[in-house]
Design a protein around this motif. Sequence first.
Motif, mmCIF file in Angstrom:
data_model
loop_
_atom_site.group_PDB
_atom_site.id
_atom_site.type_symbol
_atom_site.label_atom_id
_atom_site.label_comp_id
_atom_site.label_asym_id
_atom_site.label_seq_id
_atom_site.Cartn_x
_atom_site.Cartn_y
_atom_site.Cartn_z
ATOM 1 N N ARG A 316 0.828 -1.203 0.000
ATOM 2 C CA ARG A 316 0.000 0.000 0.000
ATOM 3 C C ARG A 316 0.868 1.261 0.000
ATOM 4 O O ARG A 316 0.544 2.259 -0.652
ATOM 5 N N LYS A 317 1.967 1.226 0.758
ATOM 6 C CA LYS A 317 2.877 2.365 0.751
ATOM 7 C C LYS A 317 3.459 2.598 -0.637
ATOM 8 O O LYS A 317 3.553 3.733 -1.118
ATOM 9 N N SER A 318 3.851 1.514 -1.288
ATOM 10 C CA SER A 318 4.408 1.649 -2.635
ATOM 11 C C SER A 318 3.373 2.179 -3.615
ATOM 12 O O SER A 318 3.668 3.041 -4.460
ATOM 13 N N ALA A 319 2.119 1.685 -3.484
ATOM 14 C CA ALA A 319 1.062 2.171 -4.372
ATOM 15 C C ALA A 319 0.759 3.639 -4.121
ATOM 16 O O ALA A 319 0.519 4.412 -5.062
ATOM 17 N N ALA A 320 0.770 4.072 -2.853
ATOM 18 C CA ALA A 320 0.528 5.478 -2.542
ATOM 19 C C ALA A 320 1.639 6.369 -3.100
ATOM 20 O O ALA A 320 1.379 7.470 -3.629
ATOM 21 N N ALA A 321 2.876 5.904 -2.991
ATOM 22 C CA ALA A 321 3.990 6.673 -3.538
ATOM 23 C C ALA A 321 3.871 6.813 -5.057
ATOM 24 O O ALA A 321 4.117 7.889 -5.625
ATOM 25 N N GLN A 322 3.492 5.733 -5.728
ATOM 26 C CA GLN A 322 3.312 5.804 -7.178
ATOM 27 C C GLN A 322 2.179 6.751 -7.555
ATOM 28 O O GLN A 322 2.272 7.492 -8.539
ATOM 29 N N MET A 323 1.103 6.738 -6.762
ATOM 30 C CA MET A 323 -0.021 7.624 -7.039
ATOM 31 C C MET A 323 0.406 9.086 -6.912
ATOM 32 O O MET A 323 0.078 9.930 -7.775
ATOM 33 N N LEU A 324 1.138 9.425 -5.856
ATOM 34 C CA LEU A 324 1.627 10.787 -5.688
ATOM 35 C C LEU A 324 2.589 11.182 -6.807
ATOM 36 O O LEU A 324 2.578 12.327 -7.295
ATOM 37 N N GLN A 325 3.427 10.240 -7.205
ATOM 38 C CA GLN A 325 4.373 10.516 -8.281
ATOM 39 C C GLN A 325 3.645 10.835 -9.582
ATOM 40 O O GLN A 325 3.958 11.821 -10.270
ATOM 41 N N HIS A 326 2.650 10.014 -9.921
ATOM 42 C CA HIS A 326 1.888 10.265 -11.150
ATOM 43 C C HIS A 326 1.080 11.551 -11.035
ATOM 44 O O HIS A 326 0.895 12.269 -12.036
ATOM 45 N N ALA A 327 0.570 11.886 -9.826
ATOM 46 C CA ALA A 327 -0.194 13.121 -9.652
ATOM 47 C C ALA A 327 0.687 14.341 -9.899
ATOM 48 O O ALA A 327 0.287 15.308 -10.584
ATOM 49 N N ARG A 329 3.481 14.499 -11.657
ATOM 50 C CA ARG A 329 3.868 14.557 -13.068
ATOM 51 C C ARG A 329 2.709 15.062 -13.923
ATOM 52 O O ARG A 329 2.910 15.850 -14.865
ATOM 53 N N ALA A 330 1.491 14.590 -13.602
ATOM 54 C CA ALA A 330 0.329 15.029 -14.373
ATOM 55 C C ALA A 330 0.085 16.525 -14.177
ATOM 56 O O ALA A 330 -0.230 17.261 -15.127
ATOM 57 N N TYR A 331 0.245 16.981 -12.944
ATOM 58 C CA TYR A 331 0.032 18.402 -12.679
ATOM 59 C C TYR A 331 1.072 19.260 -13.390
ATOM 60 O O TYR A 331 0.747 20.305 -13.980
ATOM 61 N N GLN A 332 2.331 18.834 -13.343
ATOM 62 C CA GLN A 332 3.387 19.583 -14.020
ATOM 63 C C GLN A 332 3.170 19.590 -15.531
ATOM 64 O O GLN A 332 3.412 20.597 -16.205
ATOM 65 N N SER A 333 2.698 18.466 -16.048
ATOM 66 C CA SER A 333 2.452 18.395 -17.499
ATOM 67 C C SER A 333 1.343 19.358 -17.909
ATOM 68 O O SER A 333 1.471 20.097 -18.896
ATOM 69 N N GLN A 334 0.233 19.373 -17.149
ATOM 70 C CA GLN A 334 -0.862 20.274 -17.483
ATOM 71 C C GLN A 334 -0.468 21.739 -17.267
ATOM 72 O O GLN A 334 -0.885 22.628 -18.006
ATOM 73 N N PHE A 362 -2.344 8.613 -13.700
ATOM 74 C CA PHE A 362 -2.711 8.968 -12.336
ATOM 75 C C PHE A 362 -4.027 8.299 -11.927
ATOM 76 O O PHE A 362 -4.158 7.797 -10.805
ATOM 77 N N TYR A 363 -4.994 8.274 -12.842
ATOM 78 C CA TYR A 363 -6.281 7.655 -12.518
ATOM 79 C C TYR A 363 -6.111 6.160 -12.230
ATOM 80 O O TYR A 363 -6.701 5.624 -11.290
ATOM 81 N N LYS A 364 -5.270 5.509 -13.030
ATOM 82 C CA LYS A 364 -5.028 4.084 -12.818
ATOM 83 C C LYS A 364 -4.343 3.828 -11.480
ATOM 84 O O LYS A 364 -4.706 2.910 -10.732
ATOM 85 N N ALA A 365 -3.347 4.647 -11.130
ATOM 86 C CA ALA A 365 -2.641 4.484 -9.859
ATOM 87 C C ALA A 365 -3.564 4.758 -8.679
ATOM 88 O O ALA A 365 -3.524 4.047 -7.658
ATOM 89 N N ALA A 366 -4.418 5.793 -8.790
ATOM 90 C CA ALA A 366 -5.346 6.108 -7.706
ATOM 91 C C ALA A 366 -6.382 5.008 -7.510
ATOM 92 O O ALA A 366 -6.739 4.650 -6.384
ATOM 93 N N LEU A 367 -6.870 4.469 -8.623
ATOM 94 C CA LEU A 367 -7.844 3.364 -8.526
ATOM 95 C C LEU A 367 -7.217 2.134 -7.880
ATOM 96 O O LEU A 367 -7.833 1.468 -7.041
ATOM 97 N N HIS A 368 -5.977 1.831 -8.245
ATOM 98 C CA HIS A 368 -5.272 0.689 -7.663
ATOM 99 C C HIS A 368 -5.069 0.874 -6.157
ATOM 100 O O HIS A 368 -5.287 -0.055 -5.360
ATOM 101 N N TYR A 369 -4.688 2.071 -5.746
ATOM 102 C CA TYR A 369 -4.467 2.323 -4.319
ATOM 103 C C TYR A 369 -5.784 2.230 -3.545
ATOM 104 O O TYR A 369 -5.834 1.681 -2.436
ATOM 105 N N SER A 370 -6.863 2.744 -4.107
ATOM 106 C CA SER A 370 -8.162 2.686 -3.438
ATOM 107 C C SER A 370 -8.632 1.237 -3.278
ATOM 108 O O SER A 370 -9.169 0.861 -2.229
ATOM 109 N N GLN A 371 -8.437 0.433 -4.300
ATOM 110 C CA GLN A 371 -8.820 -0.969 -4.204
ATOM 111 C C GLN A 371 -7.994 -1.713 -3.155
ATOM 112 O O GLN A 371 -8.524 -2.556 -2.418
#
Length: 431
Positions: A316-327, A329-334, A362-371
């Motif tokens: 779960r910690k690893s999934a949360a870290a990946q979710m934050l990382q993708h968030a 990157r997505a924010y910087q890209s936009q 980011f959506y995929k990582a967030a969905l994975h962490y929530s599950q």
Amino acid sequence: MKGDYAALKAMDQPMAFNRGEELQKLDIRRQKVNIWVIGLALTGVLIAVIENELLWHNRNIPVMSFQLIKLLNSGVTLILFYSILQYYAVEFELLEVSGKTVMGTSYLQAFILSGLLRPFLIETAIILIHPLPFVNYIVHIWGLDTYCAYSSDGFVTVFMMLRLYHYTPRIIAEASGLRNEKTRLIGLMNNVDISYHFIGKAMLRDSLLTLLFLFIVSVVTLAYATIVFERPIGPDTNLDLFENSVWLVIITMTTVGYGDIYPKTPMGRYVAIFAALLAVVLVALAVGAVTDRLTLSRDESKVLEFIENIRSKQERKSAAAQMLQHAWRAYQSQLAKKHQKGNKHAYESGVGENNILYEPLFYKAALHYSQMRAESVNGISTDVALTVTENAVGIKHMQGQIEELERKLTDMHNMIKTAVLGGASTKSTKW
């Protein structure tokens, strides 16, 4: 005179009876007699097999040497019968010492009421099956468009294999060492009969070697029976070889059935049917034994659950870290896209062009962490709509926090830039 009188009085008094010592002596006698019984029974089977093979290779023509071998087998059978009488006599004495016989009756009535008469008659009937000397005749069998002529010695030798099935539980019990005076006393106190049936169940449940031994005995006996019943049809069969018969029995018992070898006589097919039915029992025993071996104890289950919780927490910690990382990157890209478009007013007002919810990674990582959180807390979540809604709310909240952090970083950058250039005093910013 007084000394002689005291000695006579002491002789008249009954000696103290020690049940444990008496049971120990009787059990030692029973073990010795039982070993003799098992050895004589197996010797008789071996002699019958040797005589039957010699007779077959002599084209079923009996000679005097074969009659002498059968006489030897009859002598072994008589000694075996006498040993069985001794064995059941010792068993009856053990019941007497244990207090499980009817008192005040004759020996024969007490023996009958003890329940030993029925196993004695069954065992006697089994051991009396053997090739009789100077008795030779042909057994004719028709069926399946085939005619088979068997010698009486071969037919009787096959049925002598019943000795192996009858004495196998005794071999297992004597090898386990579970039938002695101590176990008898424990069983007597708990009203449990430490019989061969009880020991057999315990060994088949706890020992895979016992199950393997039973399987080997079954394969060998059924393979030899197949040889005896199939080889009279001549060159039309290849089951006159022991290795082919063993192959057939194993393939039949494992329900594989390649069909390359199969019995062609009625008696051979009866043996195959018996092998298939016996395999059902052996497979059930094997499944039970393997299941018991693989079942975790209570302490092992707790340790495994603790280890799984630790591993799930790390995942779960690893999934949360990946979710934050993708968030991020997505924010910087936009944000980069907005600066390229020059839409600074939209950036400052927080209009929804920079919604990171629509970024696939980011959506995929967030969905994975929530599950993963749902599985760890409330079990496996199957409500997809609820999961998506929760993700959307969480993502919008996270987006607002990221934008607030970006504004603060921008203000800090402006303050540092103004201080370096020596500009006017900057306004204090509330952090």
